[in-house]
Write an enzyme that holds these catalytic residues in place. Structure first.
Site, mmCIF file in Angstrom:
data_model
loop_
_atom_site.group_PDB
_atom_site.id
_atom_site.type_symbol
_atom_site.label_atom_id
_atom_site.label_comp_id
_atom_site.label_asym_id
_atom_site.label_seq_id
_atom_site.Cartn_x
_atom_site.Cartn_y
_atom_site.Cartn_z
ATOM 1 C CG ASP A 35 -24.656 -4.867 -32.441
ATOM 2 O OD1 ASP A 35 -25.075 -4.829 -31.509
ATOM 3 O OD2 ASP A 35 -25.186 -5.823 -33.222
ATOM 4 C CE LYS A 57 -16.100 -7.959 -28.320
ATOM 5 N NZ LYS A 57 -15.259 -9.131 -28.653
ATOM 6 C CG MET A 171 -17.752 -13.187 -36.814
ATOM 7 S SD MET A 171 -18.953 -13.973 -35.646
ATOM 8 C CE MET A 171 -19.880 -14.921 -36.492
HETATM 9 N N1 SAH Z 1 -24.575 -9.970 -39.737
HETATM 10 C C1 SAH Z 1 -23.436 -9.470 -40.136
HETATM 11 C C2 SAH Z 1 -22.201 -10.232 -39.631
HETATM 12 C C3 SAH Z 1 -22.102 -10.167 -38.450
HETATM 13 S S1 SAH Z 1 -20.723 -11.300 -37.614
HETATM 14 C C4 SAH Z 1 -23.502 -9.583 -41.749
HETATM 15 O O1 SAH Z 1 -24.161 -9.826 -42.137
HETATM 16 O O2 SAH Z 1 -22.500 -8.896 -42.307
HETATM 17 C C5 SAH Z 1 -19.427 -10.312 -37.566
HETATM 18 C C6 SAH Z 1 -18.420 -10.517 -38.935
HETATM 19 O O3 SAH Z 1 -18.961 -9.829 -40.244
HETATM 20 C C7 SAH Z 1 -17.025 -10.050 -39.003
HETATM 21 O O4 SAH Z 1 -16.176 -10.716 -37.886
HETATM 22 C C8 SAH Z 1 -16.606 -10.013 -40.432
HETATM 23 O O5 SAH Z 1 -16.499 -11.469 -40.876
HETATM 24 C C9 SAH Z 1 -17.952 -9.689 -40.954
HETATM 25 N N2 SAH Z 1 -17.942 -8.348 -41.378
HETATM 26 C C10 SAH Z 1 -18.919 -7.336 -40.769
HETATM 27 N N3 SAH Z 1 -18.955 -6.163 -41.499
HETATM 28 C C11 SAH Z 1 -17.647 -6.298 -42.463
HETATM 29 C C12 SAH Z 1 -17.075 -5.317 -43.356
HETATM 30 N N4 SAH Z 1 -17.303 -3.974 -43.277
HETATM 31 N N5 SAH Z 1 -16.042 -5.896 -43.947
HETATM 32 C C13 SAH Z 1 -15.736 -7.249 -43.775
HETATM 33 N N6 SAH Z 1 -16.234 -8.167 -42.985
HETATM 34 C C14 SAH Z 1 -17.405 -7.656 -42.334
#
Ligand code: SAH
Length: 497
Positions: A35, A57, A171
């Site tokens: 991803d 994306k 998100m």
């Molecule tokens: N499965 C992922 C979340 C996926 S949804 C997890 O457990 O982290 C995607 C969202 O995750 C983003 O919109 C953001 O809110 C958060 N996210 C993912 N990576 C991030 C990062 N390095 N720093 C801050 N937020 C993050």
């Protein structure tokens, strides 16, 4: 037989947060489907032999739709491939991991799940925010701030406010205003501490600390972008006191490592441990020579030499591999005395269980040559790069010391991806570490014509390397000593912010 699909959580970005199991599975993957949120340093861990499939994306492009990803996983597994499905953070937390498994389960494809470190906990942690705390919060709620297109947010704000504790929204950047208002209208006080951590755990992490009432405005001022987590609750007030990540000495500093890939590891790791944003950009590759007449001749007449002097670890490796492959062993060099240009080369010799008899006090070609000229009464063998520095042989000639210059490896210049480096050079000062003159030449050659070098701040390991920088108009400082530790010290002194 069908292959297996392993759903692996890649963690939030910092490659050190990938689990050991995740890394192990990745190393044996035949196909990796990944991803957008999987970090650059983690993608670098995917073995070359594996097929990489990007379903994230891209800017201005649509992501591969979920049904298509499910189809891909099935197709690869049915073709007998072991597939790693690599997802940001934890695969089951807003990761649609469940949807992907449903298709596999239906078709009887074997699968496993390797949980990951979720951004919901790690981004606050790297922002200095403990999501629970005995004095401030005894529960934590993780909520999605994403709504289906056109629909309002579907969040039970009243229930959240009533439950108390810390709220972490994922998100949520585009709905930030709506989220804050929802909580306020449900009765959460406007003075409640609130924070945002953008690109958490990465060297480019940014943080905004405010209150529920002011967070939206503050985020706009800093133009905070996705991915970011929103944290609302008393614990957010600890973010300054417990800040540690952005206090690292090289935090936010962009540093390029130009060493060959097989030797870059320690330097890169140490710079990363100091908080640096490190780009491994190998500018040269060393290629040991095949056995040729010159080498055969030298190996057959080793006893005629008094000294054998090395100017790089690569030279040591190439020479002794050649010796070994020629069905000879350490007895063949028992009569020789050994010189090494510096500690890293001496260490490489120790790898072959040989102690260097001589290492100059100052680790450069000139001092090695002068030292040898003093010590040697017989001939000197110089197994080194084909384009080794002429200074060594010039000094020995001048001092009347007989020698054989024996090329045992070639240096190839880089060709490959430059996009990220060019972005960095456009954005501002970039520290570039050079550990030999050939890395400088490789660096300059790798850039497209017409790229200005004014944003390059060179950090050179020694005088000769610095001279090569100057030749190309690169401004540089020189490490006190020609060692990696000293080079790192110079990087620390050069940092731009
Ligand atoms: N499965 C992922 C979340 C996926 S949804 C997890 O457990 O982290 C995607 C969202 O995750 C983003 O919109 C953001 O809110 C958060 N996210 C993912 N990576 C991030 C990062 N390095 N720093 C801050 N937020 C993050």
């Amino acid at each position: 037989m069908a292959g297996k699909v392993t759903l692996v959580g890649a963690g939030p970005g910092d490659a050190g947060l990938l689990t050991r199991k995740g890394e192990k599975v990745l190393q044996t993957a035949e196909v990796v489907v990944y991803d957008r949120l999987v970090g650059r340093d983690i993608l670098a861990l995917i073995p070359k032999s594996a097929e990489k499939v990007d379903v994230g994306k891209q800017p201005q492009q649509h992501p591969v739709p979920q049904w298509r990803i499910n189809e891909l996983l099935l197709a690869y597994a049915k073709a007998g491939k072991d597939v790693v499905r690599l997802k940001g953070g934890d695969p089951f937390l807003f990761g649609r991991g469940g949807e992907e498994l449903a298709g596999l389960a239906r078709e009887g494809i074997p699968f496993e799940v390797v949980p990951g470190v979720t951004s919901a906990l790690a981004a606050p942690a790297y922002g200095g925010i403990p999501v629970t705390h005995r004095e401030f919060a005894s529960s934590v709620h993780i909520i999605t701030g994403h709504a289906k297109a056109g629909a309002p947010l579907n969040i039970e704000f009243h229930a959240l406010v009533e439950a108390g504790g810390t709220c972490v929204f994922l998100m949520g950047v585009s709905a930030l205003g709506e989220i804050c208002r929802g909580l306020l209208e449900a009765g959460k006080p406007g003075t409640t501490p609130a924070a945002l951590v953008e690109r958490g755990t990465l060297p480019v992490q940014r943080k905004v600390v405010a209150t529920l009432e002011t967070l939206e405005q503050a985020a706009r001022e800093q133009s905070i972008q996705s991915p970011a987590v929103i944290i609302v609750g008393e614990v957010a007030a600890l973010a300054e006191e417990f800040d540690w990540f952005s206090k690292q000495p090289l935090f936010g500093e962009r540093i390029v490592v130009t060493r060959p890939k097989n030797r870059a590891g320690r330097l890169s790791e140490q710079l990363r441990n100091l908080g640096g944003d490190v780009l491994e950009y190998p500018c040269i590759r060393t290629v040991p020579r095949e056995r040729n007449e010159e080498i055969t001749q030298a190996l057959a007449t080793l006893s005629q030499y008094e000294w054998c002097a090395f100017t790089s670890p690569a030279g040591v490796e190439a020479f002794f591999q050649m010796l070994w492959k020629s069905r000879m062993d350490s007895r063949a060099v028992s009569g020789l005395r050994f010189a090494a240009i510096g500690p890293a080369t001496a260490k490489a010799l120790e790898g072959w269980r040989i102690r260097a008899d001589y290492v100059p006090e100052i680790y450069d070609t000139e001092h090695l040559a002068l030292g040898l000229a003093n010590l040697a009464s017989g001939a000197v063998l110089l197994p080194r790069a084909a384009m080794g520095s002429p200074m060594l042989t010039e000094i020995l000639t001048e001092k009347g010391i007989p020698f054989t210059d024996l090329p045992v490896y070639d240096t190839e210049y880089r060709c490959g991806e430059t996009a990220l480096l060019l972005d960095w050079l456009k954005a501002g000062k970039t520290l570039v570490t050079f550990t030999s003159s050939s890395t400088v030449r490789g660096f300059v050659r790798s850039l497209p014509q017409g790229i200005g070098l004014e944003n390059v701040q060179g950090v050179s390991i020694g005088k000769q390397t610095a001279a090569e920088c100057q030749k190309h108009g690169i401004s540089t400082v020189i490490a006190q000593q020609a060692t990696i530790d000293s080079l790192i010290q110079s990087v620390l002194e050069q940092k731009t912010n």
